[in-house]
Design an enzyme around this catalytic site. Structure first.
Site, PDB file in Angstrom:
ATOM      1  N   PRO A  93       0.841  -1.204   0.000  1.00 41.36           N
ATOM      2  CA  PRO A  93       0.000   0.000   0.000  1.00 41.36           C
ATOM      3  C   PRO A  93       0.870   1.246   0.000  1.00 41.36           C
ATOM      4  O   PRO A  93       1.586   1.508   0.967  1.00 41.36           O
ATOM      5  CB  PRO A  93      -0.803  -0.130   1.300  1.00 41.36           C
ATOM      6  CG  PRO A  93       0.035  -0.996   2.185  1.00 41.36           C
ATOM      7  CD  PRO A  93       0.794  -1.915   1.286  1.00 41.36           C
TER       8      PRO A  93
ATOM      9  N   GLN B  57      -6.547  -1.419   2.543  1.00 39.52           N
ATOM     10  CA  GLN B  57      -5.886  -1.075   3.804  1.00 39.52           C
ATOM     11  C   GLN B  57      -6.588   0.115   4.445  1.00 39.52           C
ATOM     12  O   GLN B  57      -6.809   1.136   3.794  1.00 39.52           O
ATOM     13  CB  GLN B  57      -4.411  -0.726   3.605  1.00 39.52           C
ATOM     14  CG  GLN B  57      -3.690  -0.561   4.956  1.00 39.52           C
ATOM     15  CD  GLN B  57      -2.279  -0.023   4.855  1.00 39.52           C
ATOM     16  OE1 GLN B  57      -2.074   1.142   4.569  1.00 39.52           O
ATOM     17  NE2 GLN B  57      -1.296  -0.883   5.094  1.00 39.52           N
TER      18      GLN B  57
ATOM     19  N   CYS C  46       2.570   3.576   9.167  1.00 41.58           N
ATOM     20  CA  CYS C  46       2.807   4.888   8.565  1.00 41.58           C
ATOM     21  C   CYS C  46       3.478   5.828   9.561  1.00 41.58           C
ATOM     22  O   CYS C  46       2.981   6.021  10.675  1.00 41.58           O
ATOM     23  CB  CYS C  46       1.489   5.497   8.083  1.00 41.58           C
ATOM     24  SG  CYS C  46       1.697   7.121   7.317  1.00 41.58           S
TER      25      CYS C  46
ATOM     26  N   SER D 240       8.972  -6.051   3.921  1.00 42.63           N
ATOM     27  CA  SER D 240       8.918  -4.782   3.192  1.00 42.63           C
ATOM     28  C   SER D 240      10.118  -3.946   3.595  1.00 42.63           C
ATOM     29  O   SER D 240      10.561  -3.976   4.737  1.00 42.63           O
ATOM     30  CB  SER D 240       7.611  -4.042   3.538  1.00 42.63           C
ATOM     31  OG  SER D 240       7.569  -2.773   2.928  1.00 42.63           O
ATOM     32  N   GLY D 241      10.629  -3.200   2.612  1.00 38.51           N
ATOM     33  CA  GLY D 241      11.746  -2.296   2.899  1.00 38.51           C
ATOM     34  C   GLY D 241      12.989  -2.619   2.110  1.00 38.51           C
ATOM     35  O   GLY D 241      13.535  -3.726   2.227  1.00 38.51           O
TER      36      GLY D 241
ATOM     37  N   ALA E  37       7.345  -1.612  -2.929  1.00 38.18           N
ATOM     38  CA  ALA E  37       6.711  -0.298  -2.811  1.00 38.18           C
ATOM     39  C   ALA E  37       7.375   0.651  -3.804  1.00 38.18           C
ATOM     40  O   ALA E  37       7.031   0.671  -4.985  1.00 38.18           O
ATOM     41  CB  ALA E  37       6.814   0.216  -1.379  1.00 38.18           C
ATOM     42  N   ARG E  38       8.357   1.413  -3.342  1.00 37.25           N
ATOM     43  CA  ARG E  38       9.029   2.351  -4.240  1.00 37.25           C
ATOM     44  C   ARG E  38       9.703   1.640  -5.414  1.00 37.25           C
ATOM     45  O   ARG E  38       9.840   2.207  -6.496  1.00 37.25           O
ATOM     46  CB  ARG E  38      10.046   3.176  -3.449  1.00 37.25           C
ATOM     47  CG  ARG E  38       9.402   4.193  -2.505  1.00 37.25           C
ATOM     48  CD  ARG E  38      10.452   4.903  -1.657  1.00 37.25           C
ATOM     49  NE  ARG E  38      11.039   4.012  -0.652  1.00 37.25           N
ATOM     50  CZ  ARG E  38      12.095   4.315   0.101  1.00 37.25           C
ATOM     51  NH1 ARG E  38      12.708   5.481  -0.082  1.00 37.25           N
ATOM     52  NH2 ARG E  38      12.545   3.468   1.003  1.00 37.25           N
TER      53      ARG E  38
END
Length: 358
Positions: free
Chosen positions: A29, A83, A114, A234-235, A258-259
């Site tokens: 998300p 989400q 977040c 994630s990351g 994500a990015r």
């Protein structure tokens, strides 16, 4: 050599709240980015499962139409998750019921990661990771709301109704800051409250998106909860190689991009090829830009040409990275206001839309 065990199906939930996915490469998300247009090109690019950008439970409970639009299913999606975020358990429960009533989503995810101040001040996002007892209250309220839901669900295109119950998952961070690493307590209370899967972003709230994601903590979380629920990582997953490394080093059940997917929705396909075949091919420039026009077409459909073209400036800039003459393309992209403007900018590349329509 490829390791065929790294790419595999994933099961989230049990009983009448089970979701079975064919693969384990997901779109995370991403606020302001993972709308249905972007999710659609990611699915076409090989994503096995996508999450909407975070949706405000407060706005949903007030009947905000624009907020409801964030939850719309993308044309190509076989399954997706909505989400939601918020700091009030009752409002989050109400939001979960609205998700079931208004969408065909097969999963509800809770944002516990977040780091943005305006989210944290409402006791949502990373504030939940900092306060495991409040996190428990939020997850419990949402899972109870989902399990007790008896209302109708919308129908799929084939006429069948979406499942009455869906799994509830949560995404967390490692902690508030280096002095307050609370992932273990947060994960424990999430499981106690009924979470069917946990995603860990390997940074603290204080790090935001700076520094390096701690995959060692992700590995510890996998060991800590196994085999209760799947854990997703994630990351710092910007390449297929990074995704492979995360799966190998941590044992996580799936990877969230994500990015790394911005301007590159084909990263999912390439990663699957790497995991199953041992290598992957480059994406032709024309195919990359074609995906951008596919995304633009859906944005125009959803928001009108003016708004869509403004939004696509940053997205086409991402698509143009690595293309010969990309710097000049980006200088022209930032002044595009119409679909025809974009066509003119990319006229030098073949296999692009021509004429007056996409």
């Amino acid at each position: 050599m490829p390791d065929s065990t790294l790419y595999h199906p994933v099961t989230i939930g049990t009983g009448d709240s089970v979701l079975r996915l064919q693969g384990n490469l997901f779109l995370a998300p991403v606020a302001g980015y993972s709308d249905r247009a972007f999710r659609s090109v990611c699915v076409s690019g090989g994503a096995d499962f996508c999450y909407t950008e975070m949706v405000s439970s407060e706005a949903l409970s007030r009947g905000n139409i624009k907020t409801e639009d964030l939850m719309r299913r993308a044309p190509a999606e076989k399954a997706y998750a909505v989400q939601i975020f918020g700091g009030n358990p009752d409002t989050m429960a109400q939001a979960a019921r609205i998700v079931l009533e208004k969408t065909t989503a097969e999963c509800i995810d809770i944002n516990g990661g977040c780091p943005v101040p305006k989210i944290i001040k409402t006791q949502a996002g990373s504030a939940l990771t900092r306060d495991p007892e409040h996190l428990y209250d939020i997850v419990r309220a949402v899972t109870d709301a989902v399990q007790s839901y008896t209302g109708p669900r919308p129908h799929y295109a084939d006429g069948t109704a979406a499942p009455q119950h869906v799994p509830v998952t949560i995404k967390i961070r490692t902690g508030w800051d280096a002095a307050h690493i609370t992932w273990k307590q947060a994960a424990t209370r999430a499981l106690d409250a009924g979470a069917a899967a946990i995603t860990l972003h390997g940074r603290t709230r204080a790090q935001g998106y700076e520094g390096k994601a701690d995959w060692n903590i992700l590995k510890e979380l996998v060991s800590f909860v196994r085999p209760s629920v799947p854990v997703f990582g994630s990351g710092d997953v910007f390449t297929p190689e990074a995704a492979k490394d995360m799966l190998e080093q941590t044992g996580c059940a799936g990877v969230m991009f994500a990015r790394g997917a911005m301007g590159h929705p084909f990263i999912f396909r390439q990663t699957r090829q790497l995991l199953t075949e041992g290598s992957y091919g480059a994406i032709p420039e024309q195919e990359r830009i074609r995906a951008g026009f596919d995304e633009l077409a859906l944005l125009v459909q959803d928001h009108g040409e003016e708004s869509a073209c403004r939004e696509m400036r940053k997205r086409f800039c991402a698509y143009s990275k690595g293309i010969a003459g990309g710097a000049e393309l980006r200088r022209n992209i930032i002044s595009c206001n119409t679909v025809e403007d974009y066509k003119a900018v990319f006229a030098g590349l073949s296999d692009l839309p021509a004429g007056g329509s996409l």
